[in-house]
Motif scaffolding. Sequence first.
Motif, PDB file in Angstrom:
ATOM      1  N   PRO A  39       0.975  -1.032   0.306  1.00 16.50           N
ATOM      2  CA  PRO A  39      -0.116  -0.024   0.114  1.00 16.50           C
ATOM      3  C   PRO A  39       0.870   1.358   0.057  1.00 16.50           C
ATOM      4  O   PRO A  39       1.716   1.509   0.806  1.00 16.50           O
ATOM      5  CB  PRO A  39      -0.804  -0.059   1.302  1.00 16.50           C
ATOM      6  N   VAL A  40       0.390   2.124  -0.745  1.00 17.81           N
ATOM      7  CA  VAL A  40       1.008   3.521  -0.756  1.00 17.81           C
ATOM      8  C   VAL A  40      -0.037   4.519  -0.240  1.00 17.81           C
ATOM      9  O   VAL A  40      -1.176   4.786  -0.878  1.00 17.81           O
ATOM     10  CB  VAL A  40       1.393   3.882  -2.138  1.00 17.81           C
ATOM     11  N   ILE A  41       0.262   5.447   0.728  1.00 15.63           N
ATOM     12  CA  ILE A  41      -0.717   6.209   1.403  1.00 15.63           C
ATOM     13  C   ILE A  41       0.047   7.905   0.975  1.00 15.63           C
ATOM     14  O   ILE A  41       1.273   7.755   1.208  1.00 15.63           O
ATOM     15  CB  ILE A  41      -1.038   6.312   2.867  1.00 15.63           C
ATOM     16  N   ALA A  42      -0.772   8.700   0.768  1.00 14.34           N
ATOM     17  CA  ALA A  42      -0.072   9.979   0.404  1.00 14.34           C
ATOM     18  C   ALA A  42      -0.663  10.949   1.838  1.00 14.34           C
ATOM     19  O   ALA A  42      -1.897  11.019   1.936  1.00 14.34           O
ATOM     20  CB  ALA A  42      -0.510  10.762  -0.703  1.00 14.34           C
ATOM     21  N   SER A  43       0.235  11.586   2.380  1.00 11.71           N
ATOM     22  CA  SER A  43       0.064  12.723   3.344  1.00 11.71           C
ATOM     23  C   SER A  43       0.574  14.077   2.795  1.00 11.71           C
ATOM     24  O   SER A  43       1.560  14.309   2.854  1.00 11.71           O
ATOM     25  CB  SER A  43       0.967  12.212   4.668  1.00 11.71           C
ATOM     26  N   MET A  44      -0.550  14.951   2.538  1.00 11.68           N
ATOM     27  CA  MET A  44      -0.401  16.054   2.407  1.00 11.68           C
ATOM     28  C   MET A  44      -0.081  17.095   3.198  1.00 11.68           C
ATOM     29  O   MET A  44      -0.792  17.283   4.299  1.00 11.68           O
ATOM     30  CB  MET A  44      -1.262  16.845   1.221  1.00 11.68           C
ATOM     31  N   GLY A  45       1.199  17.915   3.331  1.00  8.23           N
ATOM     32  CA  GLY A  45       1.442  18.943   4.235  1.00  8.23           C
ATOM     33  C   GLY A  45       0.822  20.184   3.951  1.00  8.23           C
ATOM     34  O   GLY A  45      -0.281  20.579   3.703  1.00  8.23           O
ATOM     35  N   GLU A  46       1.802  21.272   4.086  1.00 12.44           N
ATOM     36  CA  GLU A  46       1.312  22.587   3.942  1.00 12.44           C
ATOM     37  C   GLU A  46       0.578  22.803   2.215  1.00 12.44           C
ATOM     38  O   GLU A  46      -0.064  23.260   2.113  1.00 12.44           O
ATOM     39  CB  GLU A  46       2.581  23.351   3.951  1.00 12.44           C
ATOM     40  N   TYR A  47       1.403  22.235   1.161  1.00 13.81           N
ATOM     41  CA  TYR A  47       0.812  22.055  -0.130  1.00 13.81           C
ATOM     42  C   TYR A  47       1.276  21.083  -0.730  1.00 13.81           C
ATOM     43  O   TYR A  47       2.443  20.552  -0.647  1.00 13.81           O
ATOM     44  CB  TYR A  47       1.291  23.383  -0.886  1.00 13.81           C
ATOM     45  N   ALA A  48       0.471  20.417  -1.651  1.00 15.20           N
ATOM     46  CA  ALA A  48       0.837  19.291  -2.416  1.00 15.20           C
ATOM     47  C   ALA A  48       0.161  19.666  -3.836  1.00 15.20           C
ATOM     48  O   ALA A  48      -0.952  19.084  -3.995  1.00 15.20           O
ATOM     49  CB  ALA A  48       0.235  18.061  -1.889  1.00 15.20           C
ATOM     50  N   ALA A  49       0.562  20.640  -4.718  1.00 17.30           N
ATOM     51  CA  ALA A  49      -0.192  21.218  -5.732  1.00 17.30           C
ATOM     52  C   ALA A  49       0.714  20.851  -7.129  1.00 17.30           C
ATOM     53  O   ALA A  49       1.789  20.648  -6.936  1.00 17.30           O
ATOM     54  CB  ALA A  49      -0.244  22.646  -5.652  1.00 17.30           C
ATOM     55  N   SER A  50       0.101  20.737  -8.192  1.00 16.66           N
ATOM     56  CA  SER A  50       0.575  20.658  -9.518  1.00 16.66           C
ATOM     57  C   SER A  50       1.414  19.275  -9.388  1.00 16.66           C
ATOM     58  O   SER A  50       0.982  18.405  -9.307  1.00 16.66           O
ATOM     59  CB  SER A  50       1.472  21.784  -9.886  1.00 16.66           C
ATOM     60  N   GLY A  51       2.665  19.422  -9.553  1.00 13.87           N
ATOM     61  CA  GLY A  51       3.562  18.095  -9.391  1.00 13.87           C
ATOM     62  C   GLY A  51       3.508  17.356  -8.010  1.00 13.87           C
ATOM     63  O   GLY A  51       3.515  16.254  -8.162  1.00 13.87           O
TER      64      GLY A  51
ATOM     65  N   ALA B 284      -1.016  11.345  -6.828  1.00 11.70           N
ATOM     66  CA  ALA B 284      -2.022  10.534  -7.262  1.00 11.70           C
ATOM     67  C   ALA B 284      -2.151   9.085  -7.310  1.00 11.70           C
ATOM     68  O   ALA B 284      -3.297   8.428  -7.381  1.00 11.70           O
ATOM     69  CB  ALA B 284      -2.230  11.165  -8.810  1.00 11.70           C
ATOM     70  N   PRO B 285      -1.071   8.381  -7.327  1.00 13.49           N
ATOM     71  CA  PRO B 285      -1.045   6.690  -7.240  1.00 13.49           C
ATOM     72  C   PRO B 285      -1.644   6.276  -6.131  1.00 13.49           C
ATOM     73  O   PRO B 285      -1.614   5.050  -5.998  1.00 13.49           O
ATOM     74  CB  PRO B 285       0.354   6.375  -7.839  1.00 13.49           C
ATOM     75  N   ALA B 286      -1.456   6.964  -5.069  1.00 13.37           N
ATOM     76  CA  ALA B 286      -1.893   6.534  -3.571  1.00 13.37           C
ATOM     77  C   ALA B 286      -2.981   5.910  -3.556  1.00 13.37           C
ATOM     78  O   ALA B 286      -4.150   6.288  -4.101  1.00 13.37           O
ATOM     79  CB  ALA B 286      -1.691   7.656  -2.642  1.00 13.37           C
ATOM     80  N   ASP B 287      -2.863   4.825  -2.662  1.00 12.76           N
ATOM     81  CA  ASP B 287      -4.337   4.021  -2.291  1.00 12.76           C
ATOM     82  C   ASP B 287      -5.441   5.209  -1.797  1.00 12.76           C
ATOM     83  O   ASP B 287      -6.578   5.130  -1.962  1.00 12.76           O
ATOM     84  CB  ASP B 287      -4.111   2.821  -1.478  1.00 12.76           C
ATOM     85  N   THR B 288      -4.763   6.075  -0.545  1.00  9.94           N
ATOM     86  CA  THR B 288      -5.566   6.883   0.078  1.00  9.94           C
ATOM     87  C   THR B 288      -4.623   8.256   0.170  1.00  9.94           C
ATOM     88  O   THR B 288      -3.453   8.128   0.285  1.00  9.94           O
ATOM     89  CB  THR B 288      -5.781   6.311   1.483  1.00  9.94           C
ATOM     90  N   ILE B 289      -5.385   9.627  -0.133  1.00  9.38           N
ATOM     91  CA  ILE B 289      -4.650  10.880  -0.090  1.00  9.38           C
ATOM     92  C   ILE B 289      -5.411  11.552   1.188  1.00  9.38           C
ATOM     93  O   ILE B 289      -6.563  11.447   1.262  1.00  9.38           O
ATOM     94  CB  ILE B 289      -4.992  11.573  -1.095  1.00  9.38           C
ATOM     95  N   VAL B 290      -4.404  11.810   2.339  1.00 10.34           N
ATOM     96  CA  VAL B 290      -4.802  12.428   3.153  1.00 10.34           C
ATOM     97  C   VAL B 290      -4.097  13.797   3.443  1.00 10.34           C
ATOM     98  O   VAL B 290      -3.153  14.080   2.916  1.00 10.34           O
ATOM     99  CB  VAL B 290      -4.262  11.808   4.531  1.00 10.34           C
ATOM    100  N   ALA B 291      -5.058  14.954   3.738  1.00 18.99           N
ATOM    101  CA  ALA B 291      -4.685  16.295   3.721  1.00 18.99           C
ATOM    102  C   ALA B 291      -5.201  16.908   4.820  1.00 18.99           C
ATOM    103  O   ALA B 291      -6.365  16.683   5.418  1.00 18.99           O
ATOM    104  CB  ALA B 291      -5.189  16.952   2.363  1.00 18.99           C
ATOM    105  N   GLN B 292      -4.689  18.088   5.376  1.00 14.80           N
ATOM    106  CA  GLN B 292      -5.218  18.865   6.311  1.00 14.80           C
ATOM    107  C   GLN B 292      -6.268  19.735   5.565  1.00 14.80           C
ATOM    108  O   GLN B 292      -6.381  20.092   4.534  1.00 14.80           O
ATOM    109  CB  GLN B 292      -4.220  19.813   6.952  1.00 14.80           C
ATOM    110  N   PRO B 293      -7.294  20.116   6.410  1.00 11.26           N
ATOM    111  CA  PRO B 293      -8.276  21.067   5.788  1.00 11.26           C
ATOM    112  C   PRO B 293      -7.747  22.327   5.303  1.00 11.26           C
ATOM    113  O   PRO B 293      -8.353  22.759   4.144  1.00 11.26           O
ATOM    114  CB  PRO B 293      -9.273  21.422   7.236  1.00 11.26           C
TER     115      PRO B 293
END
Length: 586
Positions: free
Chosen positions: A374-386, A392-401
């Motif tokens: 499994p690959v999970i993405a955790s977005m911090g301050e910004y995760a934009a464009s690139g 995008a390939p992650a099984d689950t994408i987690v971001a702060q509000p």
Amino acid sequence: MKFLGNVLAVIIGLLIFSVMSFFIIAGIVAIAASSDSEVEIKENTVLVLNLEGRTIVERTSEDQFDFSSLPGFGGVANVGLLNLKKAISTAAKNDNVKGIYLKAGMVFAGQAMLQELREELKTFKESGKFIVSYSEIYTEGGYFLSSAADEIYLNPLGGLEFNGFSSEIIFFKGLFEKLEIEPVIFRVGEFKSAVEPFLLDKMSDENRLQTSVFLNDLNDFAISKVAESRGLPYEQVHEINNEMLVRKNADALELKLVDGLWYEDQVTDLIKEKLGLEEDKDIKTINVTTINKSSKSKNKLSKNKIAVIVAQGDIVSGTGEGVIASESFVKEVNRAKKDENVKAIVVRVNSPGGSALASEVMWRALSEAKKEKPVIASMGEYAASGGYYISAPADTIVAQPNTITGSIGIFGLWFNAEGLMKNKLGLTTDVVKTGELSDFLSFSRKLTDLEKSIYQSTVEDGYDTFISRVSEGRNMSKEEVLAVASGRVWSGIQAKENGLVDVLGNLEDAIEIAAKKVGVEDDYRIVYFPQEKPFIEKLLADLTNDVQTRYMQYKLGEFYPAYAQIERIKKYQGLMLRMPYDIIVE
């Protein structure tokens, strides 16, 4: 003779600087070596989180220590978010630590990072221990973080900024016109406004719309958290913020944003009272680095690993420091993929984007790794464009509000410097070529219509690939992705509503999701890639760059951001997947 005297003075100055640097660094090494012994936390101790004037980054070396008292150093410029959270968690579980003294009025960090740290402070309070905050000046971000404290105190002659967010862009159109440089832009999507500073002298309507929407989203979120922590109605706090009703310190006290207008010695007396100490007794304190050493050996027995790959900075090809370099990133992904003890991968993304080619290379590596674990993405301050591309390939994408994400778009940038060369510098060029396009994209002349059409076609193909990658990873149709693409930037809240994010949460939430997917939620340990360099090695490696940066900041003052942006433009190569501009929320 005057020239020789100046040369001699410079040589002597450099010699003195080198000798002083040697002894200072030798002293630091000695201090670091002597601090490796096991740490014992004494009874009735207070954890001091002094973040004044410091920048929060994803992480710093485990062996980094506070040398702010050493002559000529001032304070540690960067402090790691992971290090801070570990320290707070350790303090919450240690019975000898009774509370936290928070000094973070002038901390430098984005809203999502502050939110993660704020959550950790709230968890600490659940242990029944106190948090007292004091500062001479609270910035908007500093107050947002400090509002998590039980009590907030402000210096009687200090200040508190609480008037909402703004984001200002520097436009280069006028500069290029004076220099007779013609920027030629290739893009797809009406919101892909990364190129606007080169073409316009103000925001386009589309860019103003998207910026207004996500800024208001971020501000409303911050207001709601402050209102909750201070026990005030949201509407009341919104009015205070919207109309900047804190115009003098007495207003902050009257409006209940702070608990007192005190000097620091009064706050110290309060903490002594909470600890049950007499006035003439000293408070036992511990800092982040020291308390973290007390928990170094924790959770090292489990064979099950959750690998956290930290991806912070601009996306570039090859290798490099302070960026997400494709070659280095792929190496870390493959290392985690091949390690049988690594059961899942969490990619911690904190990036505005960058090279389209590098993003594709990293997307491929994560897509291949996803086939095995499994690959999970955790977005911090910004995760934009690139930054979104590689998530995008992650099984689950987690971001702060309040994460800034999306910006699914692409652009290419080229400059015609013929006017600058000929009219300003007196330079002309001539060329011999074997084919019609042998001097394709020459900077010394205008582009032909054929060249423009070829480049635009490449940009459109790149955009289509980007859309396909998101469509495949998010299990959305291309039409659904296109509806939220066009380079538009979203807050984490909006991204979840639009299907670009699965879960609103922090890095720990992403790690827990990864552990649960592989059934090891009760038996795992976390390993971070890439491995941080030892502090001393990093200090020596960064010394020259740091001096150069500080010198330019000193020389250019308020014009330094423009200089830094021009320096970044010089590194643009090929197609770019990047945020509209460097978003600084103030």
